[in-house]
Motif scaffolding. Structure first.
Motif, PDB file in Angstrom:
ATOM      1  N   LEU A 219       0.771  -1.245   0.009  1.00  0.00           N
ATOM      2  CA  LEU A 219       0.152  -0.080   0.030  1.00  0.00           C
ATOM      3  C   LEU A 219       0.941   1.054   0.159  1.00  0.00           C
ATOM      4  CD1 LEU A 219      -2.885  -0.878   2.598  1.00  0.00           C
ATOM      5  CD2 LEU A 219      -2.851  -1.037  -0.018  1.00  0.00           C
TER       6      LEU A 219
ATOM      7  N   LYS B  70      -0.664   7.275   0.662  1.00  0.00           N
ATOM      8  CA  LYS B  70      -1.774   7.954   0.400  1.00  0.00           C
ATOM      9  C   LYS B  70      -2.948   6.825   0.478  1.00  0.00           C
ATOM     10  CE  LYS B  70      -4.623  10.092  -3.004  1.00  0.00           C
ATOM     11  NZ  LYS B  70      -4.643  10.622  -4.390  1.00  0.00           N
ATOM     12  N   GLN B  71      -2.701   5.488   0.397  1.00  0.00           N
ATOM     13  CA  GLN B  71      -3.795   4.440   0.578  1.00  0.00           C
ATOM     14  C   GLN B  71      -3.656   4.288   2.024  1.00  0.00           C
ATOM     15  OE1 GLN B  71      -1.936   1.680  -2.084  1.00  0.00           O
ATOM     16  NE2 GLN B  71      -3.892   1.404  -3.289  1.00  0.00           N
ATOM     17  N   ARG B  72      -2.571   4.254   2.786  1.00  0.00           N
ATOM     18  CA  ARG B  72      -2.809   3.930   4.287  1.00  0.00           C
ATOM     19  C   ARG B  72      -3.442   5.419   4.948  1.00  0.00           C
ATOM     20  NH1 ARG B  72       2.518   1.853   3.490  1.00  0.00           N
ATOM     21  NH2 ARG B  72       3.388   3.861   4.105  1.00  0.00           N
TER      22      ARG B  72
ATOM     23  N   LYS C  87     -11.049  -1.128   1.534  1.00  0.00           N
ATOM     24  CA  LYS C  87     -10.040  -1.726   0.576  1.00  0.00           C
ATOM     25  C   LYS C  87      -8.546  -1.383   1.106  1.00  0.00           C
ATOM     26  CE  LYS C  87      -8.687  -0.547  -4.180  1.00  0.00           C
ATOM     27  NZ  LYS C  87      -9.048   0.525  -5.407  1.00  0.00           N
ATOM     28  N   GLY C  88      -7.805  -2.184   1.024  1.00  0.00           N
ATOM     29  CA  GLY C  88      -6.497  -2.341   1.615  1.00  0.00           C
ATOM     30  C   GLY C  88      -6.382  -2.922   3.022  1.00  0.00           C
TER      31      GLY C  88
ATOM     32  N   GLU D 105      -5.986   7.216   3.651  1.00  0.00           N
ATOM     33  CA  GLU D 105      -7.042   7.091   3.376  1.00  0.00           C
ATOM     34  C   GLU D 105      -7.850   6.138   4.531  1.00  0.00           C
ATOM     35  OE1 GLU D 105     -10.859   7.625   1.784  1.00  0.00           O
ATOM     36  OE2 GLU D 105      -9.123   8.780   1.749  1.00  0.00           O
TER      37      GLU D 105
END
Length: 294
Positions: A60, A63-65, A141-142, A67
């Motif tokens: 990840l 930015k994804q973390r 998601k993630g 989010e």
């Protein structure tokens, strides 16, 4: 002359005894209330101590973390969020002790996952809320896996619920017993003045004229009793906080103490006034020939 002095002394002693009795009962109720509030606070902290581990998928981006963190922070059940990287987990001594040493000797890479460690609020005691929360977080998601000690949390919440019930039951029983004792104490104090009340009736005094000085005296008595109880409680609370600082922080102790001081002062006035009025009403309305038989 001696009889008059003896009568005045008896009346004065009766007033003093009833005032001290009210003060001691208010002090007891205030102390129990303080301990109950402290116990409730500690129980709430225990319920808030349940942690949920949200493990993230590998690869990840920052930015994804971030989010995922934002989405977790928006949840009502989440009180605190802490990010724990897989490198930090690897350095944890407790974790290493579980495996009896270092597993770098066996594996080529760190098999652990980065995670967010969540501290929940006391509302997590609701099974439906926590169930929906865990399901919802697991679908983000993630997110690779969500760890929640369901059995431990259920037992903890059940135990805390029983403790609260017992505390409320004990506090309610003590309140009822205390009010009964206060009622009898004040009734006995008024009973000792029944001949004075009857004499005032015989000379034509109205009901309000008879009751007014007694009620004024009861309000003064309530203020004195509330002040005495507040001073005793302040000394006891200070000593208790010095001995067991975990019960309350200083700021919380002061705020709780102010509420209880006001409650004891107001309670002293209301209790003394109401019970005095009830006892007076009985003797004022009683026929003169029954006064001597009572």
């Amino acid at each position: 002359m001696k009889d008059d002095k003896r009568l005045k002394r008896k009346v004065r002693n009766s007033y003093f005894v009833s005032t001290v009795s009210i003060a001691l009962v208010l002090f007891l109720l205030g102390s129990v209330g303080y301990l109950m509030l402290a116990a409730m606070k500690m129980a709430q902290e225990l319920q808030s101590g349940i942690q949920v581990s949200v493990e993230l998928r590998k690869g990840l981006s920052d930015k994804q973390r971030e989010e995922i963190r934002r989405q977790l922070a928006d949840e009502e059940l989440v009180a605190q969020i802490a990010y724990l990287s897989k490198e930090e987990k690897l350095e944890d001594q407790e974790f290493r002790r579980m495996f009896g040493g270092s597993f770098e000797e066996i594996l080529d890479e760190n098999p652990l996952l980065d995670s967010y460690e969540l501290t929940l609020t006391a509302r997590s005691a609701d099974k439906e809320l926590i169930g929906a929360f865990i399901d919802g977080v697991g679908r983000l998601k993630g997110v690779a896996h969500v760890s929640y000690p369901a059995l431990l949390a259920e037992r903890l919440h059940a135990t805390v619920g029983k403790i609260r019930f017992v505390l409320l039951l004990f506090g309610g029983a003590l309140l009822v017993i205390s009010l009964i004792l206060l009622s009898n104490t004040i009734r006995l104090a008024i009973y000792s003045k029944r001949y004075q009340i009857n004499t005032m009736k015989l000379v034509g005094a109205t009901k309000w004229f008879i009751m007014k000085p007694f009620l004024a005296s009861s309000i003064t008595q309530g203020i004195l009793a509330g002040t005495m109880a507040s001073l005793l409680f302040a000394l006891a609370a200070y000593g208790l906080n010095e001995a067991v600082p975990e019960l309350q922080t200083l700021a919380e102790a002061r705020r709780t103490g102010l509420y209880l001081f006001g409650a004891m002062m107001g309670g002293g006035i209301v209790i003394s006034g109401l019970f005095t009025w009830a006892a007076l009403n009985k003797f004022v309305n009683m026929k003169s020939n029954k006064i001597y038989l009572y």
